[in-house]
Design a protein around this motif. Structure first.
Motif, PDB file in Angstrom:
ATOM      1  N   ILE A   1     -81.409  14.622  23.673  1.00 55.58           N
ATOM      2  CA  ILE A   1     -83.123  15.286  23.000  1.00 55.58           C
ATOM      3  C   ILE A   1     -82.807  15.067  25.038  1.00 55.58           C
ATOM      4  CG2 ILE A   1     -84.827  15.357  23.140  1.00 55.58           C
ATOM      5  CD1 ILE A   1     -82.892  14.808  20.012  1.00 55.58           C
ATOM      6  N   LEU A   2     -82.970  16.836  25.300  1.00 58.11           N
ATOM      7  CA  LEU A   2     -84.400  16.631  27.594  1.00 58.11           C
ATOM      8  C   LEU A   2     -85.230  16.914  27.185  1.00 58.11           C
ATOM      9  CD1 LEU A   2     -81.449  18.390  29.178  1.00 58.11           C
ATOM     10  CD2 LEU A   2     -81.330  16.098  28.122  1.00 58.11           C
ATOM     11  N   ARG A   3     -85.832  15.968  27.990  1.00 59.65           N
ATOM     12  CA  ARG A   3     -86.688  16.555  28.597  1.00 59.65           C
ATOM     13  C   ARG A   3     -86.977  17.736  29.499  1.00 59.65           C
ATOM     14  NH1 ARG A   3     -89.310  11.749  29.224  1.00 59.65           N
ATOM     15  NH2 ARG A   3     -89.257  12.416  32.083  1.00 59.65           N
ATOM     16  N   ILE A   4     -87.454  19.012  29.223  1.00 56.80           N
ATOM     17  CA  ILE A   4     -86.660  20.278  30.296  1.00 56.80           C
ATOM     18  C   ILE A   4     -87.947  19.923  31.726  1.00 56.80           C
ATOM     19  CG2 ILE A   4     -86.828  22.904  30.703  1.00 56.80           C
ATOM     20  CD1 ILE A   4     -86.304  23.139  26.968  1.00 56.80           C
ATOM     21  N   GLU A   5     -87.095  20.803  32.526  1.00 59.36           N
ATOM     22  CA  GLU A   5     -87.488  20.173  34.052  1.00 59.36           C
ATOM     23  C   GLU A   5     -87.310  21.743  34.268  1.00 59.36           C
ATOM     24  OE1 GLU A   5     -88.186  16.718  36.094  1.00 59.36           O
ATOM     25  OE2 GLU A   5     -89.101  17.179  34.196  1.00 59.36           O
TER      26      GLU A   5
ATOM     27  N   CYS B   1     -91.568  20.419  26.036  1.00 60.83           N
ATOM     28  CA  CYS B   1     -90.831  21.174  26.162  1.00 60.83           C
ATOM     29  C   CYS B   1     -89.147  20.408  25.812  1.00 60.83           C
ATOM     30  CB  CYS B   1     -90.650  22.487  27.057  1.00 60.83           C
ATOM     31  SG  CYS B   1     -89.005  23.705  27.076  1.00 60.83           S
ATOM     32  N   ARG B   2     -88.358  20.253  24.781  1.00 68.09           N
ATOM     33  CA  ARG B   2     -87.756  19.554  24.450  1.00 68.09           C
ATOM     34  C   ARG B   2     -86.581  20.190  24.125  1.00 68.09           C
ATOM     35  NH1 ARG B   2     -91.152  16.345  25.554  1.00 68.09           N
ATOM     36  NH2 ARG B   2     -91.078  14.455  25.117  1.00 68.09           N
ATOM     37  N   ALA B   3     -85.357  20.637  24.552  1.00 65.44           N
ATOM     38  CA  ALA B   3     -83.770  20.593  23.648  1.00 65.44           C
ATOM     39  C   ALA B   3     -82.751  20.160  23.622  1.00 65.44           C
ATOM     40  CB  ALA B   3     -83.154  21.818  25.345  1.00 65.44           C
ATOM     41  N   GLU B   4     -82.628  20.282  21.995  1.00 66.15           N
ATOM     42  CA  GLU B   4     -81.063  19.446  21.369  1.00 66.15           C
ATOM     43  C   GLU B   4     -80.317  19.861  22.495  1.00 66.15           C
ATOM     44  OE1 GLU B   4     -81.815  19.628  17.210  1.00 66.15           O
ATOM     45  OE2 GLU B   4     -83.783  18.395  17.514  1.00 66.15           O
ATOM     46  N   ILE B   5     -79.023  19.259  22.504  1.00 63.48           N
ATOM     47  CA  ILE B   5     -78.060  19.893  23.583  1.00 63.48           C
ATOM     48  C   ILE B   5     -77.001  18.972  22.577  1.00 63.48           C
ATOM     49  CG2 ILE B   5     -76.421  19.936  25.683  1.00 63.48           C
ATOM     50  CD1 ILE B   5     -79.269  20.636  25.926  1.00 63.48           C
ATOM     51  N   HIS B   6     -75.968  19.672  22.121  1.00 62.98           N
ATOM     52  CA  HIS B   6     -75.111  19.325  20.893  1.00 62.98           C
ATOM     53  C   HIS B   6     -74.013  18.778  21.913  1.00 62.98           C
ATOM     54  CE1 HIS B   6     -77.543  19.612  16.969  1.00 62.98           C
ATOM     55  NE2 HIS B   6     -78.278  20.205  18.014  1.00 62.98           N
ATOM     56  N   LEU B   7     -72.849  18.513  21.983  1.00 63.11           N
ATOM     57  CA  LEU B   7     -71.859  17.990  22.866  1.00 63.11           C
ATOM     58  C   LEU B   7     -70.946  17.764  21.982  1.00 63.11           C
ATOM     59  CD1 LEU B   7     -73.540  15.510  24.977  1.00 63.11           C
ATOM     60  CD2 LEU B   7     -72.187  18.200  25.399  1.00 63.11           C
ATOM     61  N   ARG B   8     -69.347  18.279  22.682  1.00 59.75           N
ATOM     62  CA  ARG B   8     -68.498  17.869  22.121  1.00 59.75           C
ATOM     63  C   ARG B   8     -68.233  16.500  23.022  1.00 59.75           C
ATOM     64  NH1 ARG B   8     -63.532  21.304  19.808  1.00 59.75           N
ATOM     65  NH2 ARG B   8     -65.104  22.334  18.824  1.00 59.75           N
ATOM     66  N   GLY B   9     -67.542  15.952  23.115  1.00 61.71           N
ATOM     67  CA  GLY B   9     -67.326  14.379  23.994  1.00 61.71           C
ATOM     68  C   GLY B   9     -68.000  13.286  23.830  1.00 61.71           C
ATOM     69  N   SER B  10     -67.481  12.471  24.533  1.00 59.54           N
ATOM     70  CA  SER B  10     -68.377  11.268  24.561  1.00 59.54           C
ATOM     71  C   SER B  10     -69.406  11.391  25.618  1.00 59.54           C
ATOM     72  CB  SER B  10     -66.749   9.362  24.794  1.00 59.54           C
ATOM     73  OG  SER B  10     -68.601   8.799  25.150  1.00 59.54           O
ATOM     74  N   ILE B  11     -70.892  10.795  24.698  1.00 54.84           N
ATOM     75  CA  ILE B  11     -71.899  10.122  25.480  1.00 54.84           C
ATOM     76  C   ILE B  11     -72.679   9.232  26.102  1.00 54.84           C
ATOM     77  CG2 ILE B  11     -72.778  12.754  24.967  1.00 54.84           C
ATOM     78  CD1 ILE B  11     -74.533  11.804  22.687  1.00 54.84           C
ATOM     79  N   ARG B  12     -71.222   8.306  25.409  1.00 52.23           N
ATOM     80  CA  ARG B  12     -71.829   6.961  25.420  1.00 52.23           C
ATOM     81  C   ARG B  12     -72.258   6.833  26.886  1.00 52.23           C
ATOM     82  NH1 ARG B  12     -67.612   3.067  23.609  1.00 52.23           N
ATOM     83  NH2 ARG B  12     -66.354   4.069  25.009  1.00 52.23           N
TER      84      ARG B  12
END
Length: 178
Positions: free
Chosen positions: A163-167, A117-128
């Motif tokens: 990319i998150l591995r959903i917990e 189970c994966r989720a793609e999280i699309h963001l606005r803002g810095s994720i560095r």
């Protein structure tokens, strides 16, 4: 609407400009700031800005307070909807709210494989500063109050995607009607 094909480098630089512009309360962004954000030298940024200006994605602002700002076309090119007041969907990193980061989209692309189970999280803002293995919580979302908890499995800085591995996922139950 004609689609503008951007090189990965242009896309990275434009994404950084859009994010910094949003964070700086919409004042022009200096080339040096963009160079810092994407880890390139300011000369490279200036050259790329010339091509982005030619594509009408960037405006140059002259003067001491000058710099660059994205045009409305830039948001279309990056597929970022410029909403008047986007509902802020918060992002928490290791339990702390990430200031200046807003979740634009949660894409659950592998729901059929429960063990993947994966989720793609699309963001606005810095994720560095977010790295693989970090714990992230997304939400609650405005309508369903959905919250997604997971471990970062990968990041795509050019597209501002985690990319998150959903917990775990939870949405509070509706109040029963009496």
């Amino acid at each position: 609407m004609s689609s503008i094909e951007l090189t990965p480098s242009q896309k990275t630089i434009l994404t950084a400009l859009v994010n910094l512009y949003g964070e700086s309360s919409e004042t022009a962004v200096k080339g040096e700031q963009i160079a810092d954000e994407v880890d390139r030298n300011p000369g490279t940024i200036r050259n790329q800005m010339q091509s982005l200006k030619a594509l009408q994605l960037v405006e140059g602002v002259p003067g001491p307070k000058g710099g660059y700002k994205p045009t409305p076309t830039a948001y279309e090119a990056l597929d970022v909807q410029q909403m008047d007041e986007p509902a802020a969907v918060p992002l928490f990193h290791e339990g702390e709210r990430v200031e200046g980061a807003t979740v634009e989209e949660i894409d659950l692309n592998s729901v059929h494989h429960p063990e993947l189970c994966r989720a793609e999280i699309h963001l606005r803002g810095s994720i560095r500063h977010i790295a693989e293995g970090d714990e992230v919580t997304v939400g609650p979302t405005p309508l369903s109050k959905l919250q997604v908890n997971g471990i970062v499995d990968g990041t795509d800085d050019s597209a501002n995607v985690l990319i998150l591995r959903i917990e775990g996922m939870r949405a509070p139950a509706e109040e029963p009607e009496h």
